[in-house]
Design an enzyme around this catalytic site. Structure first.
Site, PDB file in Angstrom:
ATOM      1  N   CYS A  43     -12.908 110.979  56.250  1.00 17.34           N
ATOM      2  CA  CYS A  43     -14.211 111.352  56.093  1.00 17.34           C
ATOM      3  C   CYS A  43     -15.265 110.688  56.868  1.00 17.34           C
ATOM      4  O   CYS A  43     -15.070 109.518  57.673  1.00 17.34           O
ATOM      5  CB  CYS A  43     -14.649 110.644  54.769  1.00 17.34           C
ATOM      6  SG  CYS A  43     -13.385 111.107  53.255  1.00 17.34           S
TER       7      CYS A  43
ATOM      8  N   ARG B 203     -12.326 113.651  63.168  1.00 16.96           N
ATOM      9  CA  ARG B 203     -11.718 112.764  62.269  1.00 16.96           C
ATOM     10  C   ARG B 203     -10.636 113.255  61.186  1.00 16.96           C
ATOM     11  O   ARG B 203     -10.003 112.535  60.584  1.00 16.96           O
ATOM     12  CB  ARG B 203     -12.912 111.799  61.547  1.00 16.96           C
ATOM     13  CG  ARG B 203     -13.728 111.062  62.405  1.00 16.96           C
ATOM     14  CD  ARG B 203     -14.945 110.794  61.775  1.00 16.96           C
ATOM     15  NE  ARG B 203     -14.767 109.589  60.842  1.00 16.96           N
ATOM     16  CZ  ARG B 203     -14.871 108.251  61.158  1.00 16.96           C
ATOM     17  NH1 ARG B 203     -15.238 107.884  62.326  1.00 16.96           N
ATOM     18  NH2 ARG B 203     -14.646 107.438  60.297  1.00 16.96           N
TER      19      ARG B 203
ATOM     20  N   TRP C 197     -12.273 114.096  53.449  1.00 21.16           N
ATOM     21  CA  TRP C 197     -10.630 114.284  53.674  1.00 21.16           C
ATOM     22  C   TRP C 197     -10.183 113.732  52.316  1.00 21.16           C
ATOM     23  O   TRP C 197     -10.479 112.649  51.889  1.00 21.16           O
ATOM     24  CB  TRP C 197     -10.120 113.438  54.774  1.00 21.16           C
ATOM     25  CG  TRP C 197      -8.837 113.263  54.966  1.00 21.16           C
ATOM     26  CD1 TRP C 197      -8.161 114.383  56.107  1.00 21.16           C
ATOM     27  CD2 TRP C 197      -7.888 112.719  54.617  1.00 21.16           C
ATOM     28  NE1 TRP C 197      -6.873 114.136  56.244  1.00 21.16           N
ATOM     29  CE2 TRP C 197      -6.552 113.096  55.007  1.00 21.16           C
ATOM     30  CE3 TRP C 197      -7.527 111.850  53.537  1.00 21.16           C
ATOM     31  CZ2 TRP C 197      -5.184 112.675  55.208  1.00 21.16           C
ATOM     32  CZ3 TRP C 197      -6.410 111.108  53.513  1.00 21.16           C
ATOM     33  CH2 TRP C 197      -5.277 111.553  54.096  1.00 21.16           C
TER      34      TRP C 197
ATOM     35  N   ASN D 142     -17.365 107.246  51.863  1.00 21.55           N
ATOM     36  CA  ASN D 142     -16.144 107.147  52.465  1.00 21.55           C
ATOM     37  C   ASN D 142     -15.379 106.025  51.952  1.00 21.55           C
ATOM     38  O   ASN D 142     -15.813 104.995  51.639  1.00 21.55           O
ATOM     39  CB  ASN D 142     -16.073 106.606  53.887  1.00 21.55           C
ATOM     40  CG  ASN D 142     -16.431 107.831  54.791  1.00 21.55           C
ATOM     41  OD1 ASN D 142     -16.904 108.923  54.515  1.00 21.55           O
ATOM     42  ND2 ASN D 142     -16.769 107.615  56.109  1.00 21.55           N
ATOM     43  N   GLY D 143     -13.915 106.110  51.723  1.00 24.40           N
ATOM     44  CA  GLY D 143     -13.213 105.053  51.160  1.00 24.40           C
ATOM     45  C   GLY D 143     -12.630 105.460  49.802  1.00 24.40           C
ATOM     46  O   GLY D 143     -12.840 106.434  49.283  1.00 24.40           O
TER      47      GLY D 143
ATOM     48  N   GLU E 139       7.565 108.217  70.208  1.00 28.87           N
ATOM     49  CA  GLU E 139       6.377 108.573  70.528  1.00 28.87           C
ATOM     50  C   GLU E 139       6.415 110.406  70.603  1.00 28.87           C
ATOM     51  O   GLU E 139       5.290 111.073  70.193  1.00 28.87           O
ATOM     52  CB  GLU E 139       5.662 108.126  71.724  1.00 28.87           C
ATOM     53  CG  GLU E 139       4.340 108.631  72.023  1.00 28.87           C
ATOM     54  CD  GLU E 139       3.222 108.650  70.837  1.00 28.87           C
ATOM     55  OE1 GLU E 139       3.309 108.306  69.747  1.00 28.87           O
ATOM     56  OE2 GLU E 139       2.265 109.497  71.034  1.00 28.87           O
TER      57      GLU E 139
ATOM     58  N   LYS F  33       4.502 113.276  68.428  1.00 29.78           N
ATOM     59  CA  LYS F  33       3.556 114.098  68.882  1.00 29.78           C
ATOM     60  C   LYS F  33       3.928 115.583  68.680  1.00 29.78           C
ATOM     61  O   LYS F  33       3.255 116.362  68.082  1.00 29.78           O
ATOM     62  CB  LYS F  33       3.574 114.477  70.480  1.00 29.78           C
ATOM     63  CG  LYS F  33       2.799 112.896  71.286  1.00 29.78           C
ATOM     64  CD  LYS F  33       1.306 113.268  71.105  1.00 29.78           C
ATOM     65  CE  LYS F  33       0.728 112.495  69.714  1.00 29.78           C
ATOM     66  NZ  LYS F  33       0.540 110.842  69.736  1.00 29.78           N
TER      67      LYS F  33
ATOM     68  N   GLU G 282       3.634 116.069  64.579  1.00 30.72           N
ATOM     69  CA  GLU G 282       2.179 116.186  63.948  1.00 30.72           C
ATOM     70  C   GLU G 282       1.276 117.460  64.325  1.00 30.72           C
ATOM     71  O   GLU G 282       0.611 117.852  63.533  1.00 30.72           O
ATOM     72  CB  GLU G 282       1.394 114.924  64.242  1.00 30.72           C
ATOM     73  CG  GLU G 282       1.014 114.493  65.647  1.00 30.72           C
ATOM     74  CD  GLU G 282       0.251 113.508  65.981  1.00 30.72           C
ATOM     75  OE1 GLU G 282      -0.395 112.857  65.133  1.00 30.72           O
ATOM     76  OE2 GLU G 282       0.435 112.753  67.130  1.00 30.72           O
TER      77      GLU G 282
ATOM     78  N   HIS H  11      26.408 107.534  64.729  1.00 35.09           N
ATOM     79  CA  HIS H  11      26.876 106.677  63.551  1.00 35.09           C
ATOM     80  C   HIS H  11      26.378 107.826  62.330  1.00 35.09           C
ATOM     81  O   HIS H  11      26.139 107.056  61.209  1.00 35.09           O
ATOM     82  CB  HIS H  11      26.295 105.374  63.665  1.00 35.09           C
ATOM     83  CG  HIS H  11      26.816 104.767  64.733  1.00 35.09           C
ATOM     84  ND1 HIS H  11      28.078 104.060  64.621  1.00 35.09           N
ATOM     85  CD2 HIS H  11      26.401 104.544  66.099  1.00 35.09           C
ATOM     86  CE1 HIS H  11      28.333 103.697  65.733  1.00 35.09           C
ATOM     87  NE2 HIS H  11      27.362 103.747  66.877  1.00 35.09           N
TER      88      HIS H  11
ATOM     89  N   LYS I 131      -7.990 111.482  62.060  1.00 39.89           N
ATOM     90  CA  LYS I 131      -8.021 110.800  63.401  1.00 39.89           C
ATOM     91  C   LYS I 131      -8.262 109.203  63.065  1.00 39.89           C
ATOM     92  O   LYS I 131      -7.607 108.457  63.717  1.00 39.89           O
ATOM     93  CB  LYS I 131      -9.335 111.105  64.135  1.00 39.89           C
ATOM     94  CG  LYS I 131      -9.369 110.528  65.540  1.00 39.89           C
ATOM     95  CD  LYS I 131      -8.154 110.780  66.630  1.00 39.89           C
ATOM     96  CE  LYS I 131      -8.224 110.007  68.007  1.00 39.89           C
ATOM     97  NZ  LYS I 131      -7.043 110.094  68.603  1.00 39.89           N
TER      98      LYS I 131
HETATM   99  C1  F6R Z   1      -1.029 110.015  66.523  1.00 41.37           C
HETATM  100  C2  F6R Z   1      -1.905 109.109  66.151  1.00 41.37           C
HETATM  101  C3  F6R Z   1      -1.901 107.948  65.007  1.00 41.37           C
HETATM  102  C4  F6R Z   1      -2.470 106.702  65.352  1.00 41.37           C
HETATM  103  C5  F6R Z   1      -2.783 105.820  64.405  1.00 41.37           C
HETATM  104  C6  F6R Z   1      -3.312 104.369  64.388  1.00 41.37           C
HETATM  105  O1  F6R Z   1      -1.066 110.767  67.608  1.00 41.37           O
HETATM  106  O2  F6R Z   1      -3.093 109.198  66.648  1.00 41.37           O
HETATM  107  O3  F6R Z   1      -0.628 107.934  64.590  1.00 41.37           O
HETATM  108  O4  F6R Z   1      -2.035 106.276  66.660  1.00 41.37           O
HETATM  109  O5  F6R Z   1      -3.191 106.512  63.100  1.00 41.37           O
HETATM  110  O6  F6R Z   1      -4.588 104.938  64.921  1.00 41.37           O
HETATM  111  P1  F6R Z   1      -5.421 103.676  65.623  1.00 41.37           P
HETATM  112  O7  F6R Z   1      -4.863 103.576  67.013  1.00 41.37           O
HETATM  113  O8  F6R Z   1      -7.000 104.392  65.738  1.00 41.37           O
HETATM  114  O9  F6R Z   1      -5.212 102.305  64.937  1.00 41.37           O
END
Ligand code: F6R
Length: 607
Positions: A2, A27, A76, A102-103, A484, A488, A491, A507, A602
């Site tokens: 949010c 976000r 959100w 928010n929250g 990683e 990517k 997601e 295994h 985000k």
């Molecule tokens: C994936 C992604 C998330 C963030 C995670 C932590 O592409 O962006 O997995 O890495 O939510 O966020 P931060 O780094 O802002 O603590």
């Protein structure tokens, strides 16, 4: 997650709110709304499911929407489905109070049952409970808006919130409260603004006041009055955000993610300039180095991509600085703390500096009195303010939900820090590691990879588009990158992707390999190259469609993507880039919203 915006004292309130909400789109959200009041008796509430563009259309279609004070929100969904009724702002049944939030309010069901059993509700949200409660106290106990707000806040147990409220009876005043969720106040010329992230209001001001947990603020066009949790007035000077509003624009790029992938060579150069002298000597705060040297173990804590950057960091700290290092997922660490060493030092990796799971760990670390460092992209963010030390990533705003340049910046900065520590403790390997020269090679190598977009798009189409499952495999540091790479892909393209230690496949997981399952192998480490090749062969023998991403010095005929040679420890900085682009093109060619994948936010500000 949010986003909140607010403004008081500007006749362009509607425009400021809508522009601000647009800047917070990154976000992640599923509905949005604004409430504005013109202080002459006219007010307007417009809400919608979906995007800010839809909110804009609805505002244009509603005759006469205008005002000088207002609040806005991107939601959100946490409590209740995605719907217009559940979108914020929420308002009391007598239309007096309007609230965005928010929250999460942990005890909203109890509060509803105890105080509001006779009140009809329009939404399923915890936020509506709060606004109805404020109204109840105002009406039944004859409290003014602030007193009713404070009384309500005192009943919220163990909750995280950022609230922004308006009262029709004081139409030029914004009421603000913050606990755990981020919120800033912007001080502009003749008016004031509120926002979850400075990015939202950079067009209006560069001067912001941070808020601490438990503080409550009343804002009018010419005054910001902050009081602490005990009710004492607080004097605070604004901090200046040194960022150009245009940096947060995507320019001619179709998506932020592509822009951010392309920015990585420059981010490498910027980090080298910021943290290394011309001769490659690390320029790191001596106090920080002393505190780290005094530790017997480093604990890296992060979530998602930042956690993955920590997995690479572990290798760097152990190799270059010879300090044992553990890496932990913050949401796990917060509630099941492992046994700690005698003198731990904590490193928080976080792009946003606001991740609630990581912050929860930091709160415990501070309570225990342990020293800590936050490595973040956001100046003055919560984790930056609350840790003992901060190092900034200087990567520029990262807007796409999928993190790219923050990951590589985190690794590069960990390498600089590990070099500094290793040199300070006389490690030969650190002295021999010319990090400035290496980061220069990395920047050039990254440029060569991002210049091969056509090839990567074709590979994405040939290998990944037709499959709903894929594996990235590797060993050691290549395994760290494979995690990683898989994140990517899953997601943003919704392909079920796994990163795997290649030796573990047989295994159990190899049972999933069938005809044409994509298996992508990272081969950048001399010691394990042959082993990973054998593991790829084993999957091929079971029908997998394999692809290799290989360091030049280890390449053989038939390899698919050849990466320029840099120090093996820094190969993740290069090997992740093709994986970012493969994910990007798979998502793009599936017609998905690359920057705003479904269900994701985000900045994850709730636990
Ligand atoms: C994936 C992604 C998330 C963030 C995670 C932590 O592409 O962006 O997995 O890495 O939510 O966020 P931060 O780094 O802002 O603590």
């Amino acid at each position: 997650m949010c986003g909140i915006v607010g403004v008081t004292g500007n006749d362009n309130a509607v425009k400021i709110l809508l522009n601000g909400l647009e800047k917070l789109e990154y976000r992640g959200y599923d509905s949005a709304g604004i409430y504005v009041n013109d202080q002459k008796g006219q007010d307007y509430l417009v809400k919608t499911k979906g995007r800010i563009s839809e909110l804009r259309s609805k505002v244009s279609a509603t005759a006469g929407v205008h005002g000088s004070t207002g609040i806005g929100h991107t939601r959100w969904a946490t409590h209740g489905v995605v719907s217009e009724a559940n979108a914020h702002p929420h308002f009391s049944n007598d239309d007096r109070f309007y609230l965005v939030h928010n929250g999460v309010i942990d005890n909203f069901q109890e509060l509803k049952a105890k105080y509001l059993s006779d009140v009809p509700f329009r939404s399923q949200t915890d936020t509506e409970v709060v606004v109805q409660l404020i109204d109840k106290f105002a009406v039944e106990e004859n409290l003014d808006a602030k007193a009713a707000f404070l009384k309500t806040l005192s009943l919220l147990k163990g909750s995280s919130y950022a609230f922004l409220m308006m009262d029709r009876e004081q139409p030029d005043t914004l009421f603000v409260a913050k606990n755990k969720s981020p919120l800033l106040i912007g001080v502009a010329d003749g008016f004031n603004v509120v926002c979850s992230d400075a990015l939202a209001m950079l067009k209006e001001t560069h001067d912001f006041l941070e808020l601490m947990d438990g503080e409550v603020v009343t804002i009018t066009p010419d005054k910001v009055a902050i009081q602490d949790a005990q009710g004492n007035p607080v004097e605070r000077k604004p901090f200046h955000v040194d960022m150009n509003a245009d940096e947060a624009d995507k320019g001619t790029y179709p998506f932020y993610m592509l822009k951010e992938v392309d920015e990585q060579p420059n981010v490498m150069r910027k980090l080298a300039q910021t943290y290394l002298s011309e001769h490659g000597v690390p320029q790191i705060d001596q106090k920080l180095l002393d505190a780290m040297q005094a530790a017997d173990r480093l604990y890296i804590v992060g979530a998602g991509t930042s956690y993955h950057a920590g997995l690479v960091g572990k290798r760097l700290f152990e190799k270059l600085a010879h300090i044992p290092t553990e890496v932990h997922v913050s949401s796990e660490f917060a509630y099941e703390q492992p046994m700690l060493s005698k003198k731990p030092f904590f490193i928080f990796l976080t792009q946003s500096g606001e991740t609630a799971d990581s912050r929860e760990v930091l709160v415990n670390v501070n309570d225990a009195g342990y020293p800590s460092l936050t490595i973040t992209n956001v100046q003055n963010s919560t984790l930056s303010r609350e840790a003992t030390y901060t190092l900034l990533l200087h990567a520029g705003p990262e807007i796409a939900v999928a993190s790219t340049k923050a990951y590589t910046a985190q690794i590069a900065l960990e390498a600089i820090l590990a070099k500094a520590l290793g040199e300070a403790t006389g490690q030969i390997v650190a002295q021999d590691f010319n990090v400035r020269q290496q980061l220069g090679l990395v920047a050039t190598g990254m440029q060569a990879i991002v210049d091969e977009k056509d090839k990567l798009e074709k590979i994405a189409n040939d290998y990944l588009m037709q499959s709903n499952r894929a594996f990235y495999i590797g060993r050691g540091i290549d395994h760290a990158v494979s995690l990683e790479a898989a994140l990517k892909l899953k997601e943003i393209s919704y392909v079920q992707a796994e990163g795997f230690a290649s030796g573990e496949l047989k295994h159990g997981t190899i049972a999933l390999i069938e005809k044409d399952t994509p298996v992508i192998g990272f081969i950048t480490q001399a010691k394990t190259a042959g082993l990973t090749r054998s593991n790829l062969q084993e999957t091929m023998a079971r029908g997998a469609k394999t692809l290799t991403i290989v360091r030049e010095g280890l390449a053989i005929d038939g390899d698919d993507l050849i990466l320029p040679d840099v120090d093996e420890m820094l190969m993740p900085l290069l090997s992740v880039v093709p994986a970012q682009l493969l994910a990007y093109y798979t998502s793009l060619n599936k017609g998905l919203d690359v920057d705003k994948p479904r269900n994701l936010a985000k900045s994850v500000t709730v636990e």
